[in-house]
Structure formats: C-alpha cells, structure tokens
Design a protein around this motif. Sequence first.
Motif, PDB file in Angstrom:
ATOM      1  N   GLN A  86      -0.883  -5.031  -8.018  1.00  0.00           N
ATOM      2  CA  GLN A  86      -0.364  -5.821  -6.909  1.00  0.00           C
ATOM      3  C   GLN A  86       1.080  -6.251  -7.167  1.00  0.00           C
ATOM      4  O   GLN A  86       1.919  -6.190  -6.284  1.00  0.00           O
ATOM      5  N   ALA A  87       1.358  -6.645  -8.404  1.00  0.00           N
ATOM      6  CA  ALA A  87       2.687  -7.173  -8.707  1.00  0.00           C
ATOM      7  C   ALA A  87       3.739  -6.073  -8.841  1.00  0.00           C
ATOM      8  O   ALA A  87       4.887  -6.272  -8.492  1.00  0.00           O
ATOM      9  N   PHE A  88       3.351  -4.923  -9.358  1.00  0.00           N
ATOM     10  CA  PHE A  88       4.348  -3.902  -9.687  1.00  0.00           C
ATOM     11  C   PHE A  88       4.248  -2.650  -8.838  1.00  0.00           C
ATOM     12  O   PHE A  88       4.985  -1.698  -9.054  1.00  0.00           O
ATOM     13  N   GLU A  89       3.304  -2.633  -7.907  1.00  0.00           N
ATOM     14  CA  GLU A  89       3.133  -1.469  -7.021  1.00  0.00           C
ATOM     15  C   GLU A  89       3.038  -0.174  -7.835  1.00  0.00           C
ATOM     16  O   GLU A  89       3.770   0.781  -7.604  1.00  0.00           O
ATOM     17  N   ARG A 114      -4.407  -7.022 -10.868  1.00  0.00           N
ATOM     18  CA  ARG A 114      -3.283  -7.971 -10.850  1.00  0.00           C
ATOM     19  C   ARG A 114      -1.957  -7.246 -11.025  1.00  0.00           C
ATOM     20  O   ARG A 114      -0.977  -7.526 -10.342  1.00  0.00           O
ATOM     21  N   MET A 115      -1.937  -6.297 -11.956  1.00  0.00           N
ATOM     22  CA  MET A 115      -0.683  -5.598 -12.248  1.00  0.00           C
ATOM     23  C   MET A 115      -0.291  -4.667 -11.124  1.00  0.00           C
ATOM     24  O   MET A 115       0.878  -4.521 -10.792  1.00  0.00           O
TER      25      MET A 115
END
Lengths: 316, 121
Positions: free
Chosen positions: B82-85, B79-80
């Motif tokens: 994906q959100a923060f690259e 999840r992280m």
Amino acid sequence: MEFKDYYKIMGVAENADTDAIRKAYRKLARKYHPDVSKEADAEQHFKEVGEAYEVLKDKDKRTEYDQLRKLGARGHDGNFRPPPGWQARNGGQQTSADGDFSDFFSSIFGGFGGAQQAGHRTARQTFRRRGEDVHSTLALLLDEAHQGGDKQISFQIQDSDEHGHLRRRRKTLKVKIPAGVTRGQQIRLKGQGGPGMGGAENGDLFIEIDLAPHPLFVVDGKHLQLTVPITPTEAALGASIKIPSLGGPLNIKIPADSSGGQKLRLVGKGLSKAGDLIVILRISMPKQHSDQARELYRQLAAETQYDPRADWGNLA
Amino acid sequence: MSKKPTGTSPVSPSVPVELVNESLTFTLQELCLRCGMEHQQLQQLVEFGTITPLARPRSGNKDWHFSADTLQLLAKAARMQQAFELDAAGLAISLELLDELQRTRRQVQKLRQLLAQHVPL
C-alpha cells in the motif's frame, strides 16, 4: 486542537504540483515506513505523512484544506479551531488509505476519512465482512518470558459507532502469557481482533513475542548463554560456585582442569524447561598480585610445561 | 499529536490464549480473506518463493496450506504494498531482504553481547 501544516510535513511548497507531492511522499514513506525504517518515532511520522498525502494528493481535499489554511483559523493560543459554520464532511467520500488520522483531519474531513459506512441501509441484510486480524508485538523481560503471567496489551481495532460509521478504537486486554515463551513465538487470541460485520466472524489478535536484552543472559532460541568468570585456581583445581539463573541462584561444579571458553550445559535451566543454560567459562585474573603470589607463580611456572601457542609452530 | 481513542474498553479478565504452532495452518483462501490481498498476488508470491505452502496437494492449488507465520508476513506485505505501490517481484525481494536484515541484526546483537562479556568493546 493542533493545526497540521501538511505542506511542512511533506516538505513541499504550497504551490507544489501533484507530481512533486507524490515524489515527496515516496521519499518520506521510504524513510518512515515502520516496516523498513530505523528512525525513532517512525510510526508517528509515517502516520502524519500518510495523512498529509491523503489530503494533498486529492484535488478536492487539498482545495478545502488550502481555504482553511488561509482563513488562519487559529486562536490566541495558536490552536486550530474550525471557523464557525464549518461542517465536517461525512460519508460518500472515498478514502484510499486505511487511515488512522488525527483529530485535526477528522474535524475537516469527518471521522475516519468519512469513508465507508459499516451497514449501508440498502445492504444491511447482506453485508457481511470478517473483522480484521490485528498483528502486534509484545516485548518481555527474560524473567517475564520465563515465568509467564498477566500482561496488559493495548491495540487499535476498527469497528463502527451507533450510526454505522467506521472508526478506530483502542482496545485493552489482559493477556496471560504462558511460561517459557521465546522470541518470535506467536500467540493467538481468537476473536479479539476487529469485530465482524453483519454477523460475520471477528478477527483474531496475533501477538508476536519479542525479548528485551538482558545484561547477563544471551538468548539463543529456548536456550540461554551465561559467561561465568572464574579464577585460574578455580579452573585448575575445580570449584563449587554460585551462578544466577532465571529460576534463582544455582550451585554448579567447575571441573578440575577447566579452561577459558569451555562450556557447561545445565539441562532444563534455559528460557523454558525444554531449554538449557549454557555456561561459558572465562578465566579472570586479579588486577594485582602480592609478592607472595608472584613467588608462587614463579614456582608454578618452573613446574608446568605448557605452551598455549604450540599451534603456531614456526609462524612465531 | 496522536489521535485520542474514541472509546476505550475496560480491561477484561485474562482472555484465553493459544500458542501458535505447526498445527495452525491457513489455506490460500483464508490468507486472502485475512490479509486483504488478491488471490493472484498471493499466487505470485508463492511463485517467487516468498511464501511457501506446507505440502503440495494432489489436486490443484485450492488445497495449499500455509503456516501461521505466513499470515504475519502477509500483513507486512499488505502494508508495504500500500505504501510503496510494489509489484509482486518488488514485494518478494523487499520482504526477503527485510527478513534477512532482521535475522542479521539479531545475530549481530547476540554476538556483540557475547563478545562484550569476553573482550571489553
């Protein structure tokens, strides 16, 4: 349906370039990502921001959205209605986010970002994909964790409708929580996650137990701590007193010559049968003393030779 | 406004549950499949010590086994990422600090609760 102003959600101007939009997204993602955020409603905000970014970062989607926004397709009630003849796009489009998007988004860009199809006609025979695992958290009261029992839980899974389009669906299950679970305990419900495709296995549902704070009991793994106030006379003389426990009231014996901060361990009376209830004594004084009680204390003071500050030596 | 569910299954009678303990382990392959991350990314997370195999196998990486907790950590990692690259190093540090933050917060909560019973705050 509520109109979503993606520019407002992202806090950017209508003419913001892609770079500004990406920067705004990064800032907001940092603020609202449920894994790192302390904000209230972080998850809801994060979904909105994700949806807004999904549209504004994509040139085609943004153009489409801008047109719709300019058309001002809102009824007298301020609600959004797609203009007549507007067709929700569907299929063929690439959506990067594993989206859980609003009805508003779906009405413009099609369900589930119009992204994938579960069973492509050409690949129907060979396309196999394991269902996704779902990770969720279940907060229990201490009594519930101690006794176990049925809890209803609700979570989202990804499956496909009759046309093979992926969609998000809410699933509700009644789960029998075993007695004596503690914080961090994981429970698996095999095959209750997302359904597998093309005959592949279903995903699993993992539930992590969390415990709600209790006004009296402090949780320490499988053990519980309870602070028990006692009078100075109970501490000096010993006493039989009644204390609460998760299994119901207990009679315990305070030994004579007890002191504040002293611990008593009640084996097997913790969160589970393997855990203990640790009683911490606290000496509590009445707010006022009668003249007679004062007189008795004076006699007691004359009688006892005890210096609780002896450790300080010459420091005081 | 949150998305309305497109369908709701009726509440079924209690489904069987399994308490997750040490006996449930996953191989690197299984972890990849379940959390949707690349083999190489997981290998990097092993190198950074973010996830730790239970026992070192005699022959190659394929026999690595991981505890079931790893799965949950990797779900968060995915999840992280994906959100923060994030790259593997960034991911490793973030996850480690988040874990430490969570443990510290719980500890503070517990100590506050205990302290409040002895000293009015």
